[in-house]
Design a protein around this motif. Structure first.
Motif, mmCIF file in Angstrom:
data_model
loop_
_atom_site.group_PDB
_atom_site.id
_atom_site.type_symbol
_atom_site.label_atom_id
_atom_site.label_comp_id
_atom_site.label_asym_id
_atom_site.label_seq_id
_atom_site.Cartn_x
_atom_site.Cartn_y
_atom_site.Cartn_z
ATOM 1 N N ASP A 17 0.438 -1.288 -0.034
ATOM 2 C CA ASP A 17 -0.059 -0.154 0.009
ATOM 3 C C ASP A 17 0.642 1.236 0.076
ATOM 4 O O ASP A 17 2.312 1.611 0.356
ATOM 5 N N ALA A 18 -0.135 2.593 -0.091
ATOM 6 C CA ALA A 18 0.831 3.639 -0.421
ATOM 7 C C ALA A 18 1.483 4.318 0.802
ATOM 8 O O ALA A 18 2.929 4.483 0.985
ATOM 9 N N GLU A 19 0.986 4.117 2.009
ATOM 10 C CA GLU A 19 2.066 4.048 3.340
ATOM 11 C C GLU A 19 2.809 2.770 3.515
ATOM 12 O O GLU A 19 4.449 4.081 3.567
ATOM 13 N N THR A 20 3.090 1.609 2.902
ATOM 14 C CA THR A 20 4.931 1.515 3.302
ATOM 15 C C THR A 20 5.399 1.371 2.350
ATOM 16 O O THR A 20 6.472 1.916 2.728
ATOM 17 N N ALA A 21 4.964 1.934 0.826
ATOM 18 C CA ALA A 21 5.925 2.210 -0.402
ATOM 19 C C ALA A 21 6.621 3.883 0.390
ATOM 20 O O ALA A 21 8.101 4.245 0.913
ATOM 21 N N ASP A 22 5.459 4.726 0.931
ATOM 22 C CA ASP A 22 6.477 5.789 1.557
ATOM 23 C C ASP A 22 6.937 6.134 2.516
ATOM 24 O O ASP A 22 7.665 6.167 2.446
ATOM 25 N N ALA A 23 6.918 4.872 3.339
ATOM 26 C CA ALA A 23 7.820 4.548 4.821
ATOM 27 C C ALA A 23 9.174 4.141 3.855
ATOM 28 O O ALA A 23 10.171 4.605 4.761
ATOM 29 N N LEU A 24 8.341 3.278 3.141
ATOM 30 C CA LEU A 24 10.281 2.592 2.902
ATOM 31 C C LEU A 24 11.095 3.882 1.926
ATOM 32 O O LEU A 24 12.184 3.741 2.358
ATOM 33 N N PHE A 25 10.446 4.240 1.145
ATOM 34 C CA PHE A 25 11.276 5.880 0.294
ATOM 35 C C PHE A 25 11.401 6.238 1.427
ATOM 36 O O PHE A 25 13.052 6.700 1.522
ATOM 37 N N ALA A 26 10.838 6.697 2.582
ATOM 38 C CA ALA A 26 11.563 8.110 3.519
ATOM 39 C C ALA A 26 12.584 7.287 3.893
ATOM 40 O O ALA A 26 13.475 8.100 4.551
ATOM 41 N N SER A 27 12.644 6.114 4.669
ATOM 42 C CA SER A 27 13.329 5.598 4.964
ATOM 43 C C SER A 27 15.015 5.253 4.456
ATOM 44 O O SER A 27 16.131 5.231 5.156
ATOM 45 N N PHE A 28 14.163 4.698 3.201
ATOM 46 C CA PHE A 28 15.575 4.621 2.326
ATOM 47 C C PHE A 28 16.272 6.557 1.996
ATOM 48 O O PHE A 28 17.716 6.318 2.425
ATOM 49 N N THR A 29 16.372 7.406 2.046
ATOM 50 C CA THR A 29 16.517 8.224 1.943
ATOM 51 C C THR A 29 17.020 8.328 3.526
ATOM 52 O O THR A 29 17.871 9.089 3.338
ATOM 53 N N LEU B 11 19.730 -2.856 4.722
ATOM 54 C CA LEU B 11 18.674 -3.286 4.740
ATOM 55 C C LEU B 11 17.717 -3.020 5.567
ATOM 56 O O LEU B 11 16.933 -3.144 6.254
ATOM 57 N N GLY B 12 19.090 -3.934 6.744
ATOM 58 C CA GLY B 12 18.750 -3.747 8.237
ATOM 59 C C GLY B 12 17.590 -2.513 8.654
ATOM 60 O O GLY B 12 16.776 -2.113 9.027
ATOM 61 N N ASN B 13 18.789 -1.391 8.331
ATOM 62 C CA ASN B 13 17.978 0.123 8.988
ATOM 63 C C ASN B 13 16.829 0.083 8.337
ATOM 64 O O ASN B 13 15.564 0.710 8.665
ATOM 65 N N ILE B 14 17.215 0.379 7.023
ATOM 66 C CA ILE B 14 15.879 0.037 6.317
ATOM 67 C C ILE B 14 14.410 -0.789 6.714
ATOM 68 O O ILE B 14 13.251 0.211 7.089
ATOM 69 N N ALA B 15 14.249 -1.387 6.797
ATOM 70 C CA ALA B 15 13.351 -2.535 7.314
ATOM 71 C C ALA B 15 12.820 -2.284 8.717
ATOM 72 O O ALA B 15 11.846 -1.911 9.122
ATOM 73 N N GLU B 16 13.817 -2.131 9.049
ATOM 74 C CA GLU B 16 13.659 -1.348 10.644
ATOM 75 C C GLU B 16 13.181 0.433 11.197
ATOM 76 O O GLU B 16 11.898 0.231 11.612
ATOM 77 N N ASP B 17 13.857 0.785 10.145
ATOM 78 C CA ASP B 17 12.497 2.489 10.059
ATOM 79 C C ASP B 17 11.819 2.297 9.265
ATOM 80 O O ASP B 17 10.791 3.414 10.011
ATOM 81 N N ALA B 18 11.266 1.402 8.057
ATOM 82 C CA ALA B 18 10.068 1.845 8.180
ATOM 83 C C ALA B 18 8.846 0.461 8.260
ATOM 84 O O ALA B 18 7.529 0.432 8.275
ATOM 85 N N GLY B 19 9.428 -0.255 9.020
ATOM 86 C CA GLY B 19 8.505 -1.241 9.866
ATOM 87 C C GLY B 19 8.148 -1.921 9.072
ATOM 88 O O GLY B 19 6.902 -2.354 9.225
#
Lengths: 91, 649
Positions: A17-29, B11-19
């Motif tokens: 879903d969009a939320e996880t996608a946004d969260a993933l983008f945010a965490s990646f950046t 990857l670990g950090n991202i996964a943790e960060d994004a939950g």
């Protein structure tokens, strides 16, 4: 392809879903930023390397006013494309 | 820390960060870049949200040169992937430098002048160029006469008082004319060697001559006065440079000692001073004898008058007596000088020199000769008993009268006499001006002496702190021992500029200097006690940040990086300054050394970006090993330290 298309494409492919996608983008950046600030480089296999490049301060001269300006040092995000990707585009 | 991280590492950090699960994050990234790749292939552009834009740029083929063999080659057309980061991300990554703004450089050089330069300027001010030029000119000149010309000009500059120039210029011109004559040149050649001796000795001479000049009015004095002044200046320059004094008999130290024991002063200067006056009437008297070639024969005559005045108490009496003689001479001198000159002219004519003009110049070089000779012979003259002196005085007076007597009988050209009378008037005026200017010089030297005293005090305070505590105890004694020498040096400078009339003042000045030095010593002792009490915070040395020391140990074990370093300077940050700017101001326009400054001031600076105006930063004295602004190695190391500094936000 703009950001929207990319996010929609990625959601479609990963079926998230969009939320996880946004969260993933945010965490990646965020992660990318942290690594850059720590002076690390992030290599993405088959794609390229992200790295923070330091640019020393320099004295520049304004060509019109002849003012000598001391430009501050900078750190900028640079991307170096991998050879694999480069070859793909050039062939 | 300059590590190469791959996707797996984050990857670990991202996964943790994004939950999300790690696998999902991995899939996410892989598909993300796959999509970007496809998008690039398809559209040539791909924008990743919050990261940036990838673009394919087509580059046309272009010519280039093979770097290795220099042959031309063609780079074929190809496609390049460019990446432009998103603005937010760019700013985030540039955050360590975000506070830095472009700084307008006002000048070509550094914006802020170093205090070191100021210090040097002060030192240079103490030795004016006019002084330094004179000894060089004296030594270099093949004949005395050009040297005299050179000497006259700096005196006028240094005196600053409105000395009438037109007087000096005609004499100089006449001197020039004399140089062309063959008669004078041999004399000069002989005197040349003595000039060097003459330069070093005249400390006391000048003082006394200047003193006597107040009372004596003899027209010939002008030229020797100038030379004396020039010698003063040259001696000052010599003292400051401490170069030439060692060569001659009178080292500054010897003079200092002589100053300490005033009896020496009394003996040395007075005999020297009077001869200058006494020489002048004699000078013409010498010439008629045609001792130009036989300069040695002139010497005894000259030496005898030297001895005349012996003690200070006698100086006044002598000055009066001689003044009486001279006053008699003054009236007589006018004719006598002219007469002697004329007698000289006759002799000169005998020597087949047609020109009448050389008369006046002839006096000048000869007047210098006996001085130089006097200087050489002063030591001998000192030893001579006082009794002979009185006899010599009588003989001198006789000689003067004798010189005066034949004068009117000789072929006197009245026009020349009138000219000389005019010259005499001018010279009298000029002597008065010289007296004023001499007082002025006196106070200037006193001021310089005080400045020197303060500088030495500061220097000792600086040197003092460098040493360890064990050495400090010795140092507290050392400055007491050393500073008096400086006092002596300053005394030697001060009395040279002082007239006899101001001897008392000189004493008072010396005492004030002593007071100053004692205060400086007290300051040193105080600072020493402070250092002992506050051992960790030395005023002179300062420790680098431990992080830098650890880093240097770890990364560069081969470099012996000192944990402590001398403080070269305390720098007050000016508005708009940054560390790099400060580095640029302090390290020869090189900006790279700001990391050192940061790690030197981590007690004040929590981060390199926290420089604010008004802060006082300590500038480390990096020395040649680390602070060589021309060494690329030093710069590279400094850059490395800068990188390290940036990690401490």
């Amino acid at each position: 392809m703009n950001t929207k298309e990319i996010t929609s494409e990625i959601r479609k492919r990963l079926q998230i879903d969009a939320e996880t996608a946004d969260a993933l983008f945010a965490s990646f950046t965020n992660c990318l930023k942290e690594e850059m600030l720590n002076g690390n480089s992030l290599s993405i296999p088959g794609f390229g390397i992200f790295e923070a490049r330091r640019k020393k301060e320099r004295i520049s001269i304004n060509p019109t006013t002849k003012q000598r300006l001391l430009s501050p040092p900078k750190q900028s995000l640079a991307f170096k494309v991998s050879a694999i990707l480069k070859d793909k585009f050039n062939n | 820390m300059n590590e190469k991280k791959s996707l797996q590492d984050i990857l670990g950090n991202i996964a943790e960060d994004a939950g999300v699960t790690k696998k999902l994050s991995e899939n996410f990234l892989r598909t993300l870049f796959e999509i970007v790749e496809e998008a690039l292939n398809k559209d040539g552009i791909a924008k990743i949200p919050n990261i940036g834009t990838f673009k394919i740029i087509a580059i046309e083929e272009r010519k280039s040169v093979n770097v290795q063999d220099g042959s031309e080659m063609i780079i074929p057309a190809h496609k390049k992937v460019s990446f432009v980061p998103e603005k937010n991300l760019k700013e985030e990554i540039n955050k360590p430098y975000a506070h830095l703004e472009t700084y307008v450089l006002k000048d070509d050089g550094p914006v802020d002048t170093d205090t070191d330069d100021d210090y040097e300027d002060e030192v240079e001010d103490e030795t004016p160029n006019s002084y330094s030029s004179s000894p060089i000119s004296v030594n270099n000149t093949s004949t005395e006469i050009p040297s005299q010309n050179v000497i006259n000009t700096p005196v006028q500059e240094s005196v600053v008082a409105p000395v009438p120039e037109p007087i000096s210029t005609p004499t100089q011109e006449s001197v020039y004319t004399s140089t062309q004559e063959p008669i004078n040149t041999p004399v000069h050649e002989k005197a040349e060697l003595k000039v060097e001796e003459h330069i070093n000795t005249p400390f006391q001479e000048n003082t006394n001559s200047s003193a006597t000049n107040d009372k004596y009015v003899s027209y010939i004095q002008e030229i020797p006065l100038n030379t004396n002044n020039s010698n003063l200046s040259s001696n000052m320059a010599d003292e400051n440079t401490l170069q030439n004094n060692i060569e001659s008999n009178t080292n500054p130290t010897n003079e200092l000692e002589s100053n300490e024991t005033k009896s020496d002063i009394v003996e040395n200067p007075i005999p020297q001073s009077d001869p200058i006056v006494s020489n002048q009437p004699e000078v013409p008297s010498n010439e008629p004898v045609e001792t130009i070639n036989n300069s040695s024969s002139v010497e005894p005559v000259v030496n005898n008058p030297i001895v005349e005045p012996t003690t200070d108490a006698q100086t006044n009496s002598n000055s009066q007596t001689i003044g009486g003689e001279s006053s008699n001479n003054i009236q007589e001198e006018i004719p006598s000088a002219s007469q002697t000159n004329i007698s000289n002219t006759t002799e000169v004519q005998e020597q087949n020199v047609v020109e009448t003009t050389p008369e006046a110049p002839a006096q000048q070089p000869t007047s210098e000769e006996p001085q130089a000779q006097n200087v050489a012979n002063t030591q001998e003259s000192k030893e001579q008993p006082a009794e002979t002196k009185a006899e010599n005085a009588d003989s001198q007076a006789k000689e003067n009268q004798e010189a005066a007597a034949p004068a009117p009988k000789t072929k006197a050209e009245r026009l020349k006499e009138e000219k000389r009378l005019k010259k005499l008037k001018r010279q009298k005026e000029r002597e008065e001006m010289n007296a004023k200017s001499r007082k002025w010089i006196k106070w200037m030297f006193i001021g310089l002496a005080i400045v020197l005293a303060l500088l030495f005090g500061i220097k000792y305070a600086m040197d003092h702190n460098i040493l360890d505590n064990s050495a400090k105890e010795q140092n507290t004694e050392a400055p007491v021992e050393n500073t008096p020498t400086t006092n002596e040096g300053e005394k030697a400078i001060a009395p040279t500029s002082e007239n006899n009339s101001s001897v008392d003042q000189s004493g008072s000045v010396a005492t004030t200097e002593n007071e100053d030095n004692t205060t400086s010593q007290e300051e040193n002792q105080e600072s020493a006690t402070e250092d002992n009490s506050l051992f960790s915070s030395d005023a002179e040395t300062h420790t680098f940040d431990q992080r830098l020391i650890d880093y240097m140990k770890k990364q560069h074990p081969e470099i012996k990086f000192p944990s402590k370093m001398k403080i070269r300077e305390e720098y007050v940050v000016k508005e708009g300054s940054r560390l790099a700017q400060i580095s640029r101001n302090n390290f020869d326009n090189v900006m790279n050394f700001w990391g050192y400054i940061y790690f030197f001031n981590t007690d004040v600076l929590s981060s390199p970006s926290e420089v604010r105006s008004g802060m006082t930063l300590k500038i480390p004295d990096l020395g040649n090993e680390f602070g060589n602004t021309k060494s690329s190695k030093c710069k590279a190391l400094a850059d490395e330290i800068n990188d390290l500094a940036l990690k401490f936000k």
